[in-house]
Write a protein that holds these residues in place. Sequence first.
Motif, PDB file in Angstrom:
ATOM      1  N   GLY A  90       0.818  -1.208   0.000  1.00 53.61           N
ATOM      2  CA  GLY A  90       0.000   0.000   0.000  1.00 53.61           C
ATOM      3  C   GLY A  90       0.853   1.259   0.000  1.00 53.61           C
ATOM      4  O   GLY A  90       0.542   2.234  -0.690  1.00 53.61           O
ATOM      5  N   SER A  91       1.942   1.244   0.755  1.00 46.99           N
ATOM      6  CA  SER A  91       2.823   2.407   0.819  1.00 46.99           C
ATOM      7  C   SER A  91       3.545   2.646  -0.500  1.00 46.99           C
ATOM      8  O   SER A  91       3.763   3.796  -0.901  1.00 46.99           O
ATOM      9  N   ILE A  92       3.937   1.564  -1.178  1.00 50.14           N
ATOM     10  CA  ILE A  92       4.566   1.696  -2.493  1.00 50.14           C
ATOM     11  C   ILE A  92       3.605   2.384  -3.468  1.00 50.14           C
ATOM     12  O   ILE A  92       3.981   3.314  -4.193  1.00 50.14           O
ATOM     13  N   VAL A  93       2.362   1.937  -3.456  1.00 51.75           N
ATOM     14  CA  VAL A  93       1.354   2.512  -4.361  1.00 51.75           C
ATOM     15  C   VAL A  93       1.152   3.995  -4.076  1.00 51.75           C
ATOM     16  O   VAL A  93       1.231   4.842  -4.974  1.00 51.75           O
ATOM     17  N   VAL A  94       0.902   4.340  -2.812  1.00 50.74           N
ATOM     18  CA  VAL A  94       0.621   5.738  -2.449  1.00 50.74           C
ATOM     19  C   VAL A  94       1.861   6.610  -2.625  1.00 50.74           C
ATOM     20  O   VAL A  94       1.778   7.731  -3.152  1.00 50.74           O
ATOM     21  N   GLY A  95       3.015   6.106  -2.190  1.00 53.34           N
ATOM     22  CA  GLY A  95       4.243   6.886  -2.293  1.00 53.34           C
ATOM     23  C   GLY A  95       4.579   7.251  -3.721  1.00 53.34           C
ATOM     24  O   GLY A  95       5.090   8.349  -3.987  1.00 53.34           O
ATOM     25  N   GLN A  96       4.285   6.357  -4.662  1.00 62.10           N
ATOM     26  CA  GLN A  96       4.601   6.618  -6.062  1.00 62.10           C
ATOM     27  C   GLN A  96       3.540   7.492  -6.734  1.00 62.10           C
ATOM     28  O   GLN A  96       3.859   8.427  -7.481  1.00 62.10           O
ATOM     29  N   PHE A  97       2.256   7.230  -6.447  1.00 63.55           N
ATOM     30  CA  PHE A  97       1.231   7.929  -7.219  1.00 63.55           C
ATOM     31  C   PHE A  97       0.862   9.295  -6.651  1.00 63.55           C
ATOM     32  O   PHE A  97       0.400  10.174  -7.402  1.00 63.55           O
ATOM     33  N   PHE A  98       1.055   9.540  -5.335  1.00 64.79           N
ATOM     34  CA  PHE A  98       0.563  10.792  -4.751  1.00 64.79           C
ATOM     35  C   PHE A  98       1.201  12.039  -5.374  1.00 64.79           C
ATOM     36  O   PHE A  98       0.473  12.950  -5.799  1.00 64.79           O
ATOM     37  N   PRO A  99       2.549  12.157  -5.461  1.00 67.90           N
ATOM     38  CA  PRO A  99       3.102  13.382  -6.056  1.00 67.90           C
ATOM     39  C   PRO A  99       2.714  13.546  -7.520  1.00 67.90           C
ATOM     40  O   PRO A  99       2.476  14.666  -7.983  1.00 67.90           O
ATOM     41  N   VAL A 100       2.614  12.433  -8.242  1.00 63.23           N
ATOM     42  CA  VAL A 100       2.204  12.492  -9.641  1.00 63.23           C
ATOM     43  C   VAL A 100       0.720  12.865  -9.737  1.00 63.23           C
ATOM     44  O   VAL A 100       0.310  13.656 -10.598  1.00 63.23           O
ATOM     45  N   GLY A 101      -0.103  12.304  -8.830  1.00 61.76           N
ATOM     46  CA  GLY A 101      -1.528  12.617  -8.813  1.00 61.76           C
ATOM     47  C   GLY A 101      -1.779  14.083  -8.528  1.00 61.76           C
ATOM     48  O   GLY A 101      -2.593  14.729  -9.197  1.00 61.76           O
ATOM     49  N   ILE A 102      -1.093  14.622  -7.534  1.00 59.48           N
ATOM     50  CA  ILE A 102      -1.239  16.041  -7.194  1.00 59.48           C
ATOM     51  C   ILE A 102      -0.825  16.915  -8.371  1.00 59.48           C
ATOM     52  O   ILE A 102      -1.445  17.940  -8.673  1.00 59.48           O
ATOM     53  N   GLN A 103       0.228  16.496  -9.059  1.00 60.07           N
ATOM     54  CA  GLN A 103       0.724  17.270 -10.198  1.00 60.07           C
ATOM     55  C   GLN A 103      -0.262  17.262 -11.358  1.00 60.07           C
ATOM     56  O   GLN A 103      -0.395  18.260 -12.084  1.00 60.07           O
TER      57      GLN A 103
END
Length: 511
Positions: free
Chosen positions: A416-429
Amino acid sequence: MGFFPSRGTRRLGSLSLFFALGSFVWGYNIGIIATLYVNNGWTKALHKPNAAQKGLITAIYYLGTWLSYVFLSSLASDRLGRRYAALAGTIVSCIGGAVQCGASGKTAYASMIIGRIISGFGNAVISTSVPLYQSEIAPARRRGGVVVMNHIGMVSGLAVAFWVGYAVSHWPGKTGFNEGWRLSVAIQFIPAVFFCIGLPFVPDTPRWLLEKGRTEEAKKALVYLRGAEDRPEVIQPELQDIKQNIESNNSITEASWSELFTNPDLFARLWRGALLQFMAQMCGATAIKYYLPTVFLALGLSKDLSLMASGIESTLKIGCTIMEMLIIDKLGRKKTLLLGCAVMSLAMIINGALPLAYPNNKNHASDYACIVFIFFFSFGYSVGFGPNAWVYGTEIFPTYIRAKGINIAASAGAIGSIVVGQFFPVGIQNIGSKTYFIFFAINAASMIIMIIWYPETKGKTLEEMDGLFGKLLNENDVEGHGSGGIAGGKRHDDGEEAVEQQAVEVDAGKR
């Protein structure tokens, strides 16, 4: 004299607090990376990493933890014991920190990646062996509060990391610019050294010692933990309960990983523990932990204020987690989990909606409201998933396979942390605050899942979990599970009461 805690209670508290120092190292390692993302010296040293590269630095750490959970952590806890597993994990984590400190030149980004993987490897061992130790030394009716100290240590490490990041951001001159971030990473070595020095002097857990056939050592450890040196016979009921449970489980001489998936009773525990850890990271906690200063920057705060607000938020988490320690054994695991999810859901929908209604920081009241609800999110996590994912996971598995079960469950959290850690900055962008709606949906779904499928484990001895999940499996009835094993639990708890009462009497007599 009754106002003074018994000798056993004092020892239990001291040991739990000492092991929280290991969790402090784990939390500091997580928190300090969030401050690096807004540190100009670090940005220059790593050649200005973009959002995807920062996401990889975050996610790669959890690849290390996942590999460790699956291949190392359980083996270390079972073979070395809980305390020496924690020692090994701390040393490995420090090696990873040293690699990160030395990141420079053309290979700086690669060094940071390698250091993060190594740190993840070590911290995975710490994050499982510490709560495992705490759960195995605690009486049933105090176990929740004792294991919550694991989370208190972790959030304390987070808080200190944010304040250190804030402090080094004010280090002037070329030296501060180039070396400040390195010093902030290296500070984790100080608590790590104290933790490593003290570990050889604490007792192993009675359950692990009995599992290894070291009966006399187990008896001495339990006498010490319950403060019963003057009347060692009063620990016999508890010792016998543990011994009988281990003997019944040891009909399988060496539990394999496949047992967790093929035994229906164990699988009923495994998928609940794993899903709880997965939800605990997918709820948005990983994003807030790693990108909090970045989130505050996006809401219009300066870099200085962002770091300060992050330090304040993490410091308040300590108080919230202490509150959870005081209520978890009264309200239970399930109620506090549901309360936490409800608060986090509200916080995430507010943070998703307000920036859409008032974009580009045009309405400062809207931005400040989002900041306030991030603090609300932290409260929800601190009384819910944060400590409970570990409390619940450490208490539901039988002794002979507990370390394996906890590590498999924790590996789901790493995913779960791998998924969130990778997608969150890209998602916000790319989609901005709409990213928070995903976390809202996950929290809302988590509430439904826990209401339907998660039984309450409050007040159950570790040995009584067999009856609880056996009842769950056989009757397919979530409500009313608490009846399983009441008679055995009563005898066990009476034994604990007798030990504590005797300790109080002895201490009072000495006074």
